[in-house]
Design a protein around this motif. Structure first.
Motif, short mmCIF file in Angstrom:
data_model
loop_
_atom_site.label_atom_id
_atom_site.label_comp_id
_atom_site.label_asym_id
_atom_site.label_seq_id
_atom_site.Cartn_x
_atom_site.Cartn_y
_atom_site.Cartn_z
N PRO A 70 7.66 -6.66 20.98
CA PRO A 70 8.33 -7.04 19.72
C PRO A 70 7.68 -6.43 18.50
O PRO A 70 8.36 -6.13 17.51
CB PRO A 70 8.22 -8.58 19.71
CG PRO A 70 7.11 -8.90 20.66
CD PRO A 70 7.14 -7.83 21.71
N LEU A 71 6.35 -6.21 18.55
CA LEU A 71 5.69 -5.58 17.41
C LEU A 71 6.12 -4.13 17.26
O LEU A 71 6.29 -3.62 16.15
CB LEU A 71 4.17 -5.66 17.58
CG LEU A 71 3.55 -7.05 17.50
CD1 LEU A 71 2.05 -6.99 17.76
CD2 LEU A 71 3.83 -7.68 16.14
N LYS A 72 6.30 -3.43 18.41
CA LYS A 72 6.78 -2.06 18.34
C LYS A 72 8.20 -2.00 17.80
O LYS A 72 8.55 -1.11 17.01
CB LYS A 72 6.71 -1.42 19.73
CG LYS A 72 5.30 -1.12 20.21
CD LYS A 72 5.30 -0.43 21.55
CE LYS A 72 3.88 -0.07 21.97
NZ LYS A 72 3.85 0.62 23.29
N GLY A 73 9.04 -2.96 18.22
CA GLY A 73 10.39 -3.00 17.68
C GLY A 73 10.40 -3.26 16.20
O GLY A 73 11.17 -2.63 15.44
N LEU A 74 9.52 -4.16 15.76
CA LEU A 74 9.41 -4.43 14.33
C LEU A 74 8.91 -3.22 13.57
O LEU A 74 9.39 -2.89 12.47
CB LEU A 74 8.48 -5.64 14.11
CG LEU A 74 8.27 -6.09 12.66
CD1 LEU A 74 9.60 -6.45 12.02
CD2 LEU A 74 7.30 -7.28 12.62
N GLY A 75 7.94 -2.51 14.15
CA GLY A 75 7.43 -1.30 13.51
C GLY A 75 8.50 -0.23 13.39
O GLY A 75 8.59 0.48 12.37
N LYS A 76 9.33 -0.08 14.44
CA LYS A 76 10.41 0.90 14.40
C LYS A 76 11.40 0.56 13.29
O LYS A 76 11.87 1.45 12.55
CB LYS A 76 11.11 0.94 15.76
CG LYS A 76 12.22 1.96 15.86
CD LYS A 76 12.85 1.95 17.25
CE LYS A 76 13.98 2.97 17.36
NZ LYS A 76 14.58 2.95 18.72
N THR A 77 11.73 -0.72 13.16
CA THR A 77 12.64 -1.14 12.10
C THR A 77 12.03 -0.90 10.73
O THR A 77 12.73 -0.46 9.79
CB THR A 77 12.98 -2.63 12.26
OG1 THR A 77 13.52 -2.86 13.57
CG2 THR A 77 13.99 -3.08 11.24
N MET A 78 10.73 -1.14 10.58
CA MET A 78 10.07 -0.89 9.31
C MET A 78 10.11 0.58 8.93
O MET A 78 10.31 0.95 7.77
CB MET A 78 8.61 -1.37 9.38
CG MET A 78 8.45 -2.87 9.38
SD MET A 78 6.69 -3.33 9.48
CE MET A 78 6.82 -5.12 9.31
N ARG A 79 9.92 1.46 9.94
CA ARG A 79 9.98 2.90 9.66
C ARG A 79 11.38 3.32 9.24
O ARG A 79 11.54 4.17 8.35
CB ARG A 79 9.52 3.68 10.89
CG ARG A 79 8.02 3.58 11.14
CD ARG A 79 7.56 4.55 12.21
NE ARG A 79 8.09 4.21 13.52
CZ ARG A 79 7.48 3.37 14.35
NH1 ARG A 79 6.35 2.79 14.01
NH2 ARG A 79 8.01 3.12 15.55
N LYS A 80 12.40 2.74 9.87
CA LYS A 80 13.77 3.04 9.46
C LYS A 80 14.00 2.58 8.02
O LYS A 80 14.63 3.28 7.23
CB LYS A 80 14.76 2.36 10.41
CG LYS A 80 14.83 2.96 11.80
CD LYS A 80 15.68 2.14 12.73
CE LYS A 80 17.10 2.01 12.22
NZ LYS A 80 17.94 1.22 13.17
N PHE A 81 13.50 1.40 7.70
CA PHE A 81 13.66 0.88 6.35
C PHE A 81 12.94 1.77 5.34
O PHE A 81 13.48 2.08 4.27
CB PHE A 81 13.12 -0.55 6.28
CG PHE A 81 13.34 -1.23 4.96
CD1 PHE A 81 14.56 -1.82 4.68
CD2 PHE A 81 12.33 -1.28 4.02
CE1 PHE A 81 14.77 -2.45 3.46
CE2 PHE A 81 12.53 -1.90 2.80
CZ PHE A 81 13.76 -2.50 2.52
#
Length: 453
Positions: free
Chosen positions: A176-187
């Motif tokens: 879940p942290l990797k998924g959150l990090g990926k979303t942050m990079r998209k943002f």
């Protein structure tokens, strides 16, 4: 080691492995302690074997008794020695020093004696059936005997199982942290609607972190969109009165005396700058609202850059500045021609604006590692290194270290427009200071779009 998953894995595995080995060792130590505490019972058992050896000696002679004692060594790993009242070993076996030491202790005590040699229990017990005779030797160390290959394999299997479970746990914790990090990079890349929904459904701290990020992202999106709407609305509303003001100035110029023409010319210049600023604001607002180029088509990128270089040469000539072009011919690209023209024109004009008189701005086009590379270099004062990553921000200025050499002051939006135009094509814009002086701005467009004829 940078991966958080691997860090967690190593820590979990190390902890589990230490726990497995420690548990095994503690169990073995407890067994050995119990073994040590049963010394009286072990000596009684040893006395029985000694009585048996004496009995065989009396009935069948020393040869049969020796066979019995060596048989004990082969079958149950008990080493035995039979001593008479003078301390002579009855079977002629070589006697180790530690056996003679335990024998001496038993004679001194006039009773049974026991100790340990390298973990093996030693014994020396007087025989009731033959006064003065002592049966001495060493019992097998059950603790050492059980530390065999089978024990090693069991420990190895347990450590491997711990590694497997540790990896599963580490992956489950970090996914879940990797998924959150990926979303942050998209943002961070500009996708303001990016949200982490999956992690936000969790009921733990990671879920709380994802929900906090979603709330923050929603607020930032609201603020940025409001800011863009405000800029676009204000710019649009100013366009009409500025146009009317321009017409009024033109009409008034016809009725003013000759000596006042300079003031009117200054007002017209300022009006033109305001129109340019508003046009740039409207263009930037329009680009911010897009997620891909509006008018994508295959173009001759080499010819487009050649035209831009010629236009730059024309604009810079009156001020003693030139544009040098090193353009790879025959490069075609699928994109928005107007958007790419605007991006490169802004870079060239910015370079001309800061170039000293008599210098040349270099414009080049090449293919690099399968990507289209557009490079614009000037020979001006450059930009402080700490400012390089900020110069593509709207209205960002570095006046102290980079003074303009042309009267055109610009509006601080040209580099921002260039950066947004490149991003819409899936590319990047970077700037660096040249070692020999000046600034180099590079546009890299992705390899899946360009083609070389």
């Amino acid at each position: 080691m940078r991966s958080y998953t691997l860090k967690l894995f190593w820590w979990f595995w190390l902890t589990a492995a230490v726990a497995v080995v420690a548990s095994h060792m503690i169990g073995k130590l407890a067994e050995e302690e119990q073994f040590r505490n049963r010394g009286e019972t072990l000596r009684e058992i040893a006395a029985l074997y000694g009585e048996k050896a004496v009995s065989i000696l009396d009935r069948s002679g020393s040869g049969a008794a020796l066979d019995y004692v060596t048989g004990l060594q082969r079958t149950i790993r008990i080493t035995g020695f039979l001593f008479d009242e003078n301390g002579k070993e009855m079977f002629g076996q070589p006697v180790p020093d530690y056996i003679r030491a335990i024998l001496a202790e038993a004679r001194k005590k006039n009773g049974p004696a026991g100790s340990f040699e390298r973990g093996r229990p030693l014994f020396a017990v007087p025989l009731e059936s033959r006064p003065g005779y002592i049966f001495a030797g060493a019992l097998p160390n059950l603790f050492r005997e059980r530390t065999s290959a089978a024990t090693f394999y069991r420990l190895f299997t347990a450590v491997l199982a711990a590694a497997f479970l540790s990896w599963i746990l580490a992956v489950r914790l970090t996914r879940p942290l990797k998924g959150l990090g990926k979303t942050m990079r998209k943002f961070a890349a500009g996708a303001l609607d990016a949200r982490e929904e999956r992690a936000a459904r969790r009921k733990d701290d990671i879920g709380a972190l994802a929900r906090d990020f979603n709330a923050m992202a929603a607020r930032i999106e609201e603020l940025l969109k409001g800011q863009r709407r405000l800029l676009a609305d204000v710019s649009h509303e100013l366009r009409s009165p500025l146009t009317r003001l321009g017409v009024a100035l033109e009409l008034a110029r016809r009725h003013i005396p000759e000596e006042a023409s300079g003031e009117y010319e200054r007002m017209e210049n300022e009006l033109a700058r305001m129109n340019t600023l508003i046009g740039s604001l409207l263009q930037l607002s329009r680009l911010d609202a897009l997620d891909r180029p509006e008018n994508r088509q295959t173009m001759d990128l080499s010819a487009l850059l050649g035209e831009i270089a010629e236009d730059g040469e024309f604009e810079g000539a009156p001020h003693g500045r030139g544009v040098s072009a090193d353009i790879l011919p025959g490069v075609s690209y699928s994109g928005d021609p107007a958007l790419l023209r605007s991006a490169v024109e802004n870079l060239v004009r910015n370079a001309l604006r800061y170039s000293p008189e008599g210098e040349t701005v270099d414009v080049s086009l090449a293919l690099q590692d399968g990507k289209v590379r557009i490079l614009v270099e000037d020979r001006g004062p450059g930009v402080p290194d700490e400012e390089l990553e900020h110069i593509f921000t709207p209205f960002h200025r570095v006046e102290q270290a980079r003074e303009r050499t042309l009267p055109d002051e610009g509006c601080g939006l040209g580099l921002a427009i260039a950066g947004r135009a490149a991003a819409l094509h899936g590319g990047t814009v970077t700037a660096r200071n040249r070692p020999e002086g000046g600034l180099a701005v590079e546009i890299l467009l992705p390899e899946d779009r360009p083609e070389k004829d």
